[in-house]
Write a protein that holds these residues in place. Structure first.
Motif, PDB file in Angstrom:
ATOM      1  N   CYS A 183       0.790  -1.242   0.000  1.00 16.07           N
ATOM      2  CA  CYS A 183       0.000   0.000   0.000  1.00 16.07           C
ATOM      3  C   CYS A 183       0.815   1.281   0.000  1.00 16.07           C
ATOM      4  O   CYS A 183       0.300   2.328  -0.413  1.00 16.07           O
ATOM      5  CB  CYS A 183      -0.912   0.032   1.227  1.00 16.07           C
ATOM      6  N   PHE A 184       2.048   1.259   0.487  1.00 13.06           N
ATOM      7  CA  PHE A 184       2.795   2.505   0.666  1.00 13.06           C
ATOM      8  C   PHE A 184       4.167   2.422   0.004  1.00 13.06           C
ATOM      9  O   PHE A 184       4.786   1.349  -0.023  1.00 13.06           O
ATOM     10  CB  PHE A 184       2.993   2.799   2.163  1.00 13.06           C
ATOM     11  N   PRO A 185       4.677   3.553  -0.506  1.00 20.38           N
ATOM     12  CA  PRO A 185       6.050   3.569  -0.987  1.00 20.38           C
ATOM     13  C   PRO A 185       7.002   3.243   0.164  1.00 20.38           C
ATOM     14  O   PRO A 185       6.670   3.443   1.346  1.00 20.38           O
ATOM     15  CB  PRO A 185       6.250   5.009  -1.474  1.00 20.38           C
TER      16      PRO A 185
ATOM     17  N   ILE B 103      -4.285   3.671   8.140  1.00 23.06           N
ATOM     18  CA  ILE B 103      -5.357   2.747   7.763  1.00 23.06           C
ATOM     19  C   ILE B 103      -5.028   2.253   6.357  1.00 23.06           C
ATOM     20  O   ILE B 103      -4.637   3.045   5.498  1.00 23.06           O
ATOM     21  CB  ILE B 103      -6.735   3.430   7.868  1.00 23.06           C
ATOM     22  N   ALA B 104      -5.126   0.959   6.138  1.00 27.99           N
ATOM     23  CA  ALA B 104      -4.776   0.432   4.820  1.00 27.99           C
ATOM     24  C   ALA B 104      -5.526  -0.873   4.562  1.00 27.99           C
ATOM     25  O   ALA B 104      -5.729  -1.684   5.466  1.00 27.99           O
ATOM     26  CB  ALA B 104      -3.261   0.195   4.726  1.00 27.99           C
ATOM     27  N   VAL B 105      -5.911  -1.033   3.319  1.00 28.59           N
ATOM     28  CA  VAL B 105      -6.576  -2.256   2.860  1.00 28.59           C
ATOM     29  C   VAL B 105      -5.744  -2.788   1.696  1.00 28.59           C
ATOM     30  O   VAL B 105      -5.352  -2.024   0.802  1.00 28.59           O
ATOM     31  CB  VAL B 105      -8.020  -1.939   2.392  1.00 28.59           C
TER      32      VAL B 105
ATOM     33  N   TYR C   1      -8.287  -6.082  -2.177  1.00 25.06           N
ATOM     34  CA  TYR C   1      -9.565  -6.040  -1.457  1.00 25.06           C
ATOM     35  C   TYR C   1     -10.125  -4.627  -1.329  1.00 25.06           C
ATOM     36  O   TYR C   1     -11.118  -4.414  -0.637  1.00 25.06           O
ATOM     37  CB  TYR C   1      -9.405  -6.667  -0.059  1.00 25.06           C
ATOM     38  N   GLN C   2      -9.482  -3.659  -1.993  1.00 26.14           N
ATOM     39  CA  GLN C   2      -9.969  -2.274  -1.889  1.00 26.14           C
ATOM     40  C   GLN C   2     -11.283  -2.105  -2.658  1.00 26.14           C
ATOM     41  O   GLN C   2     -11.596  -2.892  -3.553  1.00 26.14           O
ATOM     42  CB  GLN C   2      -8.903  -1.305  -2.433  1.00 26.14           C
ATOM     43  N   GLY C   3     -11.999  -1.048  -2.316  1.00 23.30           N
ATOM     44  CA  GLY C   3     -13.229  -0.708  -3.036  1.00 23.30           C
ATOM     45  C   GLY C   3     -14.422  -1.579  -2.679  1.00 23.30           C
ATOM     46  O   GLY C   3     -15.408  -1.624  -3.406  1.00 23.30           O
TER      47      GLY C   3
ATOM     48  N   THR D 293      -6.211  10.819  -3.097  1.00 23.46           N
ATOM     49  CA  THR D 293      -7.654  11.016  -3.288  1.00 23.46           C
ATOM     50  C   THR D 293      -8.509   9.915  -2.656  1.00 23.46           C
ATOM     51  O   THR D 293      -9.520  10.232  -2.013  1.00 23.46           O
ATOM     52  CB  THR D 293      -7.963  11.131  -4.794  1.00 23.46           C
ATOM     53  N   PRO D 294      -8.153   8.613  -2.805  1.00 22.95           N
ATOM     54  CA  PRO D 294      -9.009   7.602  -2.177  1.00 22.95           C
ATOM     55  C   PRO D 294      -9.168   7.827  -0.667  1.00 22.95           C
ATOM     56  O   PRO D 294     -10.287   7.767  -0.138  1.00 22.95           O
ATOM     57  CB  PRO D 294      -8.269   6.286  -2.472  1.00 22.95           C
ATOM     58  N   ALA D 295      -8.047   8.106   0.005  1.00 24.94           N
ATOM     59  CA  ALA D 295      -8.119   8.277   1.459  1.00 24.94           C
ATOM     60  C   ALA D 295      -8.865   9.572   1.826  1.00 24.94           C
ATOM     61  O   ALA D 295      -9.697   9.579   2.741  1.00 24.94           O
ATOM     62  CB  ALA D 295      -6.713   8.274   2.057  1.00 24.94           C
TER      63      ALA D 295
HETATM   64  C1  LIG Z   1      -7.829   4.585   1.633  1.00 24.15           C
HETATM   65  C2  LIG Z   1      -8.187   3.110   1.687  1.00 24.15           C
HETATM   66  C3  LIG Z   1      -7.898   2.596   3.104  1.00 24.15           C
HETATM   67  C4  LIG Z   1      -9.694   2.941   1.390  1.00 24.15           C
HETATM   68  O1  LIG Z   1     -10.043   1.576   1.607  1.00 24.15           O
HETATM   69  P1  LIG Z   1     -11.192   0.861   0.767  1.00 24.15           P
HETATM   70  O2  LIG Z   1     -11.549  -0.405   1.462  1.00 24.15           O
HETATM   71  O3  LIG Z   1     -10.798   0.748  -0.646  1.00 24.15           O
HETATM   72  O4  LIG Z   1     -12.371   1.938   0.907  1.00 24.15           O
HETATM   73  P2  LIG Z   1     -13.947   1.686   0.815  1.00 24.15           P
HETATM   74  O5  LIG Z   1     -14.240   0.645  -0.218  1.00 24.15           O
HETATM   75  O6  LIG Z   1     -14.486   1.481   2.182  1.00 24.15           O
HETATM   76  O7  LIG Z   1     -14.432   3.089   0.234  1.00 24.15           O
HETATM   77  C5  LIG Z   1     -14.931   4.106   1.096  1.00 24.15           C
HETATM   78  C6  LIG Z   1     -14.862   5.439   0.380  1.00 24.15           C
HETATM   79  O8  LIG Z   1     -13.510   5.804   0.137  1.00 24.15           O
HETATM   80  C7  LIG Z   1     -13.409   6.535  -1.078  1.00 24.15           C
HETATM   81  N1  LIG Z   1     -12.592   5.786  -2.036  1.00 24.15           N
HETATM   82  C8  LIG Z   1     -12.127   4.525  -1.878  1.00 24.15           C
HETATM   83  N2  LIG Z   1     -11.378   4.168  -2.941  1.00 24.15           N
HETATM   84  C9  LIG Z   1     -11.380   5.224  -3.787  1.00 24.15           C
HETATM   85  C10 LIG Z   1     -10.763   5.481  -5.040  1.00 24.15           C
HETATM   86  N3  LIG Z   1      -9.993   4.560  -5.659  1.00 24.15           N
HETATM   87  N4  LIG Z   1     -10.937   6.689  -5.616  1.00 24.15           N
HETATM   88  C11 LIG Z   1     -11.692   7.629  -5.008  1.00 24.15           C
HETATM   89  N5  LIG Z   1     -12.292   7.453  -3.794  1.00 24.15           N
HETATM   90  C12 LIG Z   1     -12.152   6.260  -3.207  1.00 24.15           C
HETATM   91  C13 LIG Z   1     -14.835   6.686  -1.576  1.00 24.15           C
HETATM   92  O9  LIG Z   1     -15.376   7.869  -1.010  1.00 24.15           O
HETATM   93  C14 LIG Z   1     -15.513   5.474  -0.975  1.00 24.15           C
HETATM   94  O10 LIG Z   1     -16.885   5.636  -0.839  1.00 24.15           O
HETATM   95  P3  LIG Z   1     -17.871   5.162  -2.038  1.00 24.15           P
HETATM   96  O11 LIG Z   1     -17.586   3.712  -2.256  1.00 24.15           O
HETATM   97  O12 LIG Z   1     -19.229   5.433  -1.507  1.00 24.15           O
HETATM   98  O13 LIG Z   1     -17.508   5.993  -3.226  1.00 24.15           O
HETATM   99  C15 LIG Z   1      -7.410   2.295   0.627  1.00 24.15           C
HETATM  100  O14 LIG Z   1      -7.540   2.938  -0.623  1.00 24.15           O
HETATM  101  C16 LIG Z   1      -5.940   2.113   0.923  1.00 24.15           C
HETATM  102  O15 LIG Z   1      -5.544   1.193   1.650  1.00 24.15           O
HETATM  103  N6  LIG Z   1      -5.071   2.978   0.363  1.00 24.15           N
HETATM  104  C17 LIG Z   1      -3.621   2.827   0.509  1.00 24.15           C
HETATM  105  C18 LIG Z   1      -3.178   3.173   1.915  1.00 24.15           C
HETATM  106  C19 LIG Z   1      -3.482   4.613   2.261  1.00 24.15           C
HETATM  107  O16 LIG Z   1      -3.202   5.518   1.509  1.00 24.15           O
HETATM  108  N7  LIG Z   1      -4.063   4.809   3.467  1.00 24.15           N
HETATM  109  C20 LIG Z   1      -4.423   6.115   3.960  1.00 24.15           C
HETATM  110  C21 LIG Z   1      -3.300   6.677   4.761  1.00 24.15           C
HETATM  111  S1  LIG Z   1      -3.751   8.274   5.454  1.00 24.15           S
END
Ligand SMILES: CC(C)(COP(=O)(O)OP(=O)(O)OC[C@H]1O[C@@H](n2cnc3c(N)ncnc32)[C@H](O)[C@@H]1OP(=O)(O)O)[C@@H](O)C(=O)NCCC(=O)NCCS
Length: 146
Positions: free
Chosen positions: A21-23, A71-73, A77-79, A111-113
Motif C-alpha cells: 500500500c505505501f512507498p 489505515i490500509a486495505v 480487497y480495496q473498493g 484522493t481515495p483516502a
Molecule cells: C484509503 C483506503 C484505506 C480505502 O479503503 P477501501 O476499502 O478501498 O475503501 P472503501 O471501499 O471502504 O471506500 C470508502 C470510500 O472511500 C473513497 N474511495 C475509496 N477508494 C477510492 C478510489 N480509488 N478513488 C476515489 N475514492 C475512493 C470513496 O469515497 C468510498 O466511498 P464510495 O464507495 O461510496 O464511493 C485504501 O484505498 C488504501 O488502503 N489505500 C492505501 C493506503 C493509504 O493511503 N491509506 C491512507 C493513509 S492516510
C-alpha cells in the motif's frame, strides 16, 4: 469478514499490507507497529477474511484527542467497503476510550483516502508543508462526541 483487535501474531500480514500500500519510505516497520500496539492495544484493529488479514487501522490517543495513525486495505480487497468498516470500528474504539475529536494527516494527492475521510465527516483543517518529504499533508479532523 471479521474486524478484531490486532494480535502480535498478525504482524507478517500487516507488513504484507504495508508493502503493498505505501512507498518504501512511508512504510512502518515491525518495531513501529509493536510500539503502537503497546501504547494503545485497543486502537489497533485488523480486518480478517478467510484467515487472511486484508486490512488494518491503528490509532493513538492523548486525553480526549485521538489520531488515526494509519489505515490500509490490501489492493486486492480495496473498493469493497472495508476501509469504511475499519474507520467506523476504530472511531467506536476511540469513543469507548473517551475520545471526542479525531485527527489525522493524509497526503494531499491521496484522493481515495481523502474521499474516505470526507465521506465519514472529517473536515480539512490545515496543510503541513513537506510532511511526506516532497508531498504536503492535509490535516483533517472530526468531532465524534460533544
Ligand atoms: C484509503 C483506503 C484505506 C480505502 O479503503 P477501501 O476499502 O478501498 O475503501 P472503501 O471501499 O471502504 O471506500 C470508502 C470510500 O472511500 C473513497 N474511495 C475509496 N477508494 C477510492 C478510489 N480509488 N478513488 C476515489 N475514492 C475512493 C470513496 O469515497 C468510498 O466511498 P464510495 O464507495 O461510496 O464511493 C485504501 O484505498 C488504501 O488502503 N489505500 C492505501 C493506503 C493509504 O493511503 N491509506 C491512507 C493513509 S492516510
Amino acid at each position: 469478514m471479521l474486524i478484531r483487535e490486532y494480535s502480535p501474531r498478525d504482524i507478517e500480514w500487516v507488513l504484507w499490507i504495508e508493502r503493498a500500500c505505501f512507498p518504501e519510505n512511508q512504510q512502518y516497520n515491525a518495531t513501529t507497529f509493536h510500539s503502537l500496539h503497546v501504547k494503545d492495544p485497543n486502537l489497533f484493529i485488523v480486518a480478517e477474511y478467510q484467515g487472511v488479514i486484508i486490512g488494518y487501522a491503528v490509532g493513538e490517543r492523548w486525553g480526549d484527542v485521538g489520531r488515526i495513525v494509519s489505515i490500509a486495505v490490501h489492493p486486492s480487497y480495496q473498493g469493497r467497503g472495508i476501509g469504511s468498516k475499519l474507520l467506523e470500528a476504530l472511531e467506536e474504539k476511540m469513543l469507548t476510550r473517551g475520545v471526542k475529536t479525531v485527527r489525522l494527516e493524509v497526503g494531499v494527492s491521496n484522493t481515495p483516502a481523502i474521499n474516505l475521510y470526507l465521506k465519514h465527516g472529517y473536515e480539512p483543517i490545515n496543510i503541513i508543508e513537506g510532511y511526506y518529504g516532497e508531498e504536503n499533508a492535509l490535516v483533517m479532523a472530526k468531532r465524534i462526541k460533544d
